[in-house]
Design an enzyme around this catalytic site. Sequence first.
Site, mmCIF file in Angstrom:
data_model
loop_
_atom_site.group_PDB
_atom_site.id
_atom_site.type_symbol
_atom_site.label_atom_id
_atom_site.label_comp_id
_atom_site.label_asym_id
_atom_site.label_seq_id
_atom_site.Cartn_x
_atom_site.Cartn_y
_atom_site.Cartn_z
ATOM 1 N N GLY A 13 0.964 -1.057 -0.303
ATOM 2 C CA GLY A 13 0.144 0.085 -0.146
ATOM 3 C C GLY A 13 1.259 1.030 0.141
ATOM 4 N N ALA A 15 1.551 3.385 -2.042
ATOM 5 C CA ALA A 15 1.691 4.493 -2.424
ATOM 6 C C ALA A 15 0.464 5.617 -2.502
ATOM 7 C CB ALA A 15 1.676 4.269 -4.187
ATOM 8 N N GLY A 16 0.117 4.825 -0.866
ATOM 9 C CA GLY A 16 -1.187 4.787 -0.173
ATOM 10 C C GLY A 16 -0.813 6.491 0.597
ATOM 11 N N LYS A 17 -1.980 6.524 1.614
ATOM 12 C CA LYS A 17 -1.179 8.174 2.265
ATOM 13 C C LYS A 17 -0.963 7.511 4.175
ATOM 14 C CE LYS A 17 -6.129 8.874 2.947
ATOM 15 N NZ LYS A 17 -6.333 8.072 1.114
ATOM 16 N N MET A 18 -0.760 5.892 4.427
ATOM 17 C CA MET A 18 -0.074 5.927 5.385
ATOM 18 C C MET A 18 1.293 4.812 4.464
ATOM 19 S SD MET A 18 -1.591 6.334 8.359
ATOM 20 C CE MET A 18 -1.175 5.516 9.577
ATOM 21 N N THR A 112 -4.189 -2.020 8.105
ATOM 22 C CA THR A 112 -5.783 -1.901 6.990
ATOM 23 C C THR A 112 -6.368 -2.830 8.267
ATOM 24 O OG1 THR A 112 -3.887 -2.653 5.139
ATOM 25 C CG2 THR A 112 -6.601 -2.810 5.494
ATOM 26 N N HIS A 167 -14.648 9.985 9.907
ATOM 27 C CA HIS A 167 -13.567 10.342 8.965
ATOM 28 C C HIS A 167 -13.362 10.583 8.342
ATOM 29 C CE1 HIS A 167 -12.513 6.566 11.716
ATOM 30 N NE2 HIS A 167 -11.464 6.910 11.443
ATOM 31 N N HIS A 168 -12.488 11.492 7.328
ATOM 32 C CA HIS A 168 -12.306 11.960 6.247
ATOM 33 C C HIS A 168 -13.689 10.324 4.694
ATOM 34 C CE1 HIS A 168 -9.459 8.397 4.408
ATOM 35 N NE2 HIS A 168 -9.785 7.796 5.643
ATOM 36 N N LYS A 171 -12.415 6.836 3.302
ATOM 37 C CA LYS A 171 -12.253 5.160 4.276
ATOM 38 C C LYS A 171 -13.473 4.186 3.741
ATOM 39 C CE LYS A 171 -12.314 3.742 8.424
ATOM 40 N NZ LYS A 171 -11.606 3.445 8.422
ATOM 41 N N THR A 178 -11.333 1.346 14.527
ATOM 42 C CA THR A 178 -10.620 1.560 16.298
ATOM 43 C C THR A 178 -12.348 1.558 17.089
ATOM 44 O OG1 THR A 178 -9.317 2.695 15.145
ATOM 45 C CG2 THR A 178 -9.984 3.367 17.437
HETATM 46 N N1 NDP Z 1 -4.346 1.290 11.846
HETATM 47 C C1 NDP Z 1 -4.326 2.636 11.648
HETATM 48 O O1 NDP Z 1 -3.879 3.129 12.876
HETATM 49 C C2 NDP Z 1 -4.606 2.890 10.685
HETATM 50 C C3 NDP Z 1 -5.182 2.578 9.964
HETATM 51 N N2 NDP Z 1 -5.710 2.613 8.576
HETATM 52 C C4 NDP Z 1 -6.149 1.901 7.675
HETATM 53 O O2 NDP Z 1 -4.876 1.152 6.817
HETATM 54 C C5 NDP Z 1 -5.347 1.186 5.481
HETATM 55 C C6 NDP Z 1 -5.053 2.532 4.407
HETATM 56 O O3 NDP Z 1 -5.445 3.437 4.552
HETATM 57 P P1 NDP Z 1 -4.922 4.506 3.308
HETATM 58 O O4 NDP Z 1 -3.514 4.335 3.610
HETATM 59 O O5 NDP Z 1 -5.982 6.197 4.311
HETATM 60 O O6 NDP Z 1 -5.883 4.220 2.259
HETATM 61 P P2 NDP Z 1 -5.435 4.695 0.657
HETATM 62 O O7 NDP Z 1 -6.731 4.768 -0.162
HETATM 63 O O8 NDP Z 1 -4.712 6.080 1.006
HETATM 64 O O9 NDP Z 1 -4.466 3.662 0.583
HETATM 65 C C7 NDP Z 1 -4.342 2.565 0.153
HETATM 66 C C8 NDP Z 1 -3.349 2.823 -0.948
HETATM 67 O O10 NDP Z 1 -2.923 0.660 -1.465
HETATM 68 C C9 NDP Z 1 -3.459 0.165 -2.628
HETATM 69 N N3 NDP Z 1 -3.309 -1.023 -3.023
HETATM 70 C C10 NDP Z 1 -4.987 -1.678 -2.383
HETATM 71 N N4 NDP Z 1 -5.232 -2.088 -2.668
HETATM 72 C C11 NDP Z 1 -3.857 -2.761 -2.206
HETATM 73 C C12 NDP Z 1 -3.485 -4.476 -2.546
HETATM 74 N N5 NDP Z 1 -4.440 -5.901 -2.658
HETATM 75 N N6 NDP Z 1 -1.839 -4.671 -2.877
HETATM 76 C C13 NDP Z 1 -1.487 -3.595 -2.685
HETATM 77 N N7 NDP Z 1 -1.611 -2.134 -2.913
HETATM 78 C C14 NDP Z 1 -2.998 -1.362 -2.533
HETATM 79 C C15 NDP Z 1 -4.389 2.142 -3.352
HETATM 80 O O11 NDP Z 1 -3.925 1.723 -4.555
HETATM 81 P P3 NDP Z 1 -5.389 2.735 -5.405
HETATM 82 O O12 NDP Z 1 -5.470 3.440 -5.002
HETATM 83 O O13 NDP Z 1 -5.361 2.097 -6.719
HETATM 84 O O14 NDP Z 1 -6.325 1.480 -4.651
HETATM 85 C C16 NDP Z 1 -4.001 2.761 -2.482
HETATM 86 O O15 NDP Z 1 -2.512 3.133 -3.224
HETATM 87 C C17 NDP Z 1 -7.602 1.396 5.244
HETATM 88 O O16 NDP Z 1 -8.017 0.212 5.775
HETATM 89 C C18 NDP Z 1 -7.364 2.743 6.617
HETATM 90 O O17 NDP Z 1 -8.322 2.588 7.682
HETATM 91 C C19 NDP Z 1 -5.352 4.326 7.905
HETATM 92 C C20 NDP Z 1 -4.893 5.129 9.492
HETATM 93 C C21 NDP Z 1 -4.016 4.479 10.424
HETATM 94 O O1 LIG Z 2 -9.105 4.783 7.149
HETATM 95 C C1 LIG Z 2 -8.431 5.535 8.848
HETATM 96 O O2 LIG Z 2 -7.892 7.058 8.114
HETATM 97 C C2 LIG Z 2 -8.761 5.298 9.864
HETATM 98 N N1 LIG Z 2 -8.782 3.374 10.038
HETATM 99 C C3 LIG Z 2 -8.127 3.216 11.224
HETATM 100 C C4 LIG Z 2 -10.001 2.556 11.808
HETATM 101 O O3 LIG Z 2 -11.230 2.583 10.265
HETATM 102 O O4 LIG Z 2 -9.986 2.213 13.084
HETATM 103 C C5 LIG Z 2 -7.591 3.742 12.767
HETATM 104 C C6 LIG Z 2 -8.133 5.430 12.450
HETATM 105 O O5 LIG Z 2 -9.609 5.893 12.714
HETATM 106 C C7 LIG Z 2 -7.888 5.748 10.618
#
Ligand code: NDP
Ligand SMILES: O=C(O)C1=N[C@H](C(=O)O)C[C@H](O)C1
Length: 278
Positions: A13, A15-18, A112, A167-168, A171, A178
């Site tokens: 993941g 390229a994603g936000k996290m 995730t 959340h944004h 999501k 959480t």
């Molecule tokens: N536990 C914690 O503290 C936190 C958890 N999260 C969770 O983390 C997850 C990701 O969040 P966030 O970064 O905001 O999401 P984003 O959508 O910003 O990033 C996810 C990235 O993963 C890519 N992706 C999707 N499916 C796959 C796959 N099967 N294999 C590889 N890459 C993949 C996406 O590509 P594409 O965009 O092309 O689909 C995207 O670039 C969410 O479930 C969120 O709830 C988030 C923040 C904190």
């Molecule tokens: O998608 C998010 O951004 C986040 N996801 C996690 C959740 O589903 O609890 C953690 C945090 O809230 C950010």
Amino acid sequence: MTNQAPIPVIVNGAAGKMGREVIKAVAQAPDLNLVAAIDTSPEHQDQDAGELVGLSEPLEVPITNQLEAMLGYVAGDRQSPPGVMVDFTHPDGVYDNIRSAIAYGIRPVVGTTGLSPEQINDLADFAEKASTGCLIIPNFSIGMVLLQQAAVTASQYFDHVEIIELHHNQKADAPSGTAIQTAQLLGEIGKPFNSAIVEETEKLPGARGSLAQEGIRIHSVRLPGLIAHQEVIFGAPGQIYTLRHDTSDRSCYMPGVLLAIRKVSQLKSLVYGLEKIL
Ligand SMILES: NC(=O)C1=CN([C@@H]2O[C@H](COP(=O)(O)OP(=O)(O)OC[C@H]3O[C@@H](n4cnc5c(N)ncnc54)[C@H](OP(=O)(O)O)[C@@H]3O)[C@@H](O)[C@H]2O)C=CC1
Ligand SMILES: O=C(O)C1=N[C@H](C(=O)O)C[C@H](O)C1
């Protein structure tokens, strides 16, 4: 810190936000080595991970969608400590990602959300049989652990509680992981909450939120401008006690992510929740 070779880290993941935050954090940690950056997003294939996250120097790690190949590559490196896969992808793919990592002996650190209880149980069995550590952490911020601990304390004295998570609007899953974990922790107290004093009718379906453990309700808000926020509101005659956590920057998750990467190889089974490794 010892002279041991650095821990090889795969960021899934990337390229994603996290994922981008994790790349920056891992790149700055001398005891960790970013060896692969996986993302299915077509627009970033082959881009250098350092360039992607705005570092001044390239990391010489290209973004690729070849998870299995990278797991095999890292598993084959016998000179380094066991590899770790950090997963911040999507609820639809995360179960398969974790199974694949464990099958290669790579330790998953999973942020995730959206895994079902059945999927988590199945992964726990799989990790146990493979004697492989796996961390699933619904929230990596210390503030949320403290909020949950305060909520558990308060729940011994209050019989009425509801959870609001905000959340944004990018999501995918609701309620948040959480909020689900918070309800589970309150549910473990073993008493029912929110006994009804009137017969309620929902005039619009969902108006009273989703029903989690022991009568606890969770309400989900999705809006641009939000990042990640949660309120746990306790009520009793004549008083309201509100606990609230606000995320203003995703860097708040990084100390927890780095801790999990360093701890997961000491485990032999699946552990759920940051509080278990603090
Ligand atoms: N536990 C914690 O503290 C936190 C958890 N999260 C969770 O983390 C997850 C990701 O969040 P966030 O970064 O905001 O999401 P984003 O959508 O910003 O990033 C996810 C990235 O993963 C890519 N992706 C999707 N499916 C796959 C796959 N099967 N294999 C590889 N890459 C993949 C996406 O590509 P594409 O965009 O092309 O689909 C995207 O670039 C969410 O479930 C969120 O709830 C988030 C923040 C904190
Ligand atoms: O998608 C998010 O951004 C986040 N996801 C996690 C959740 O589903 O609890 C953690 C945090 O809230 C950010």
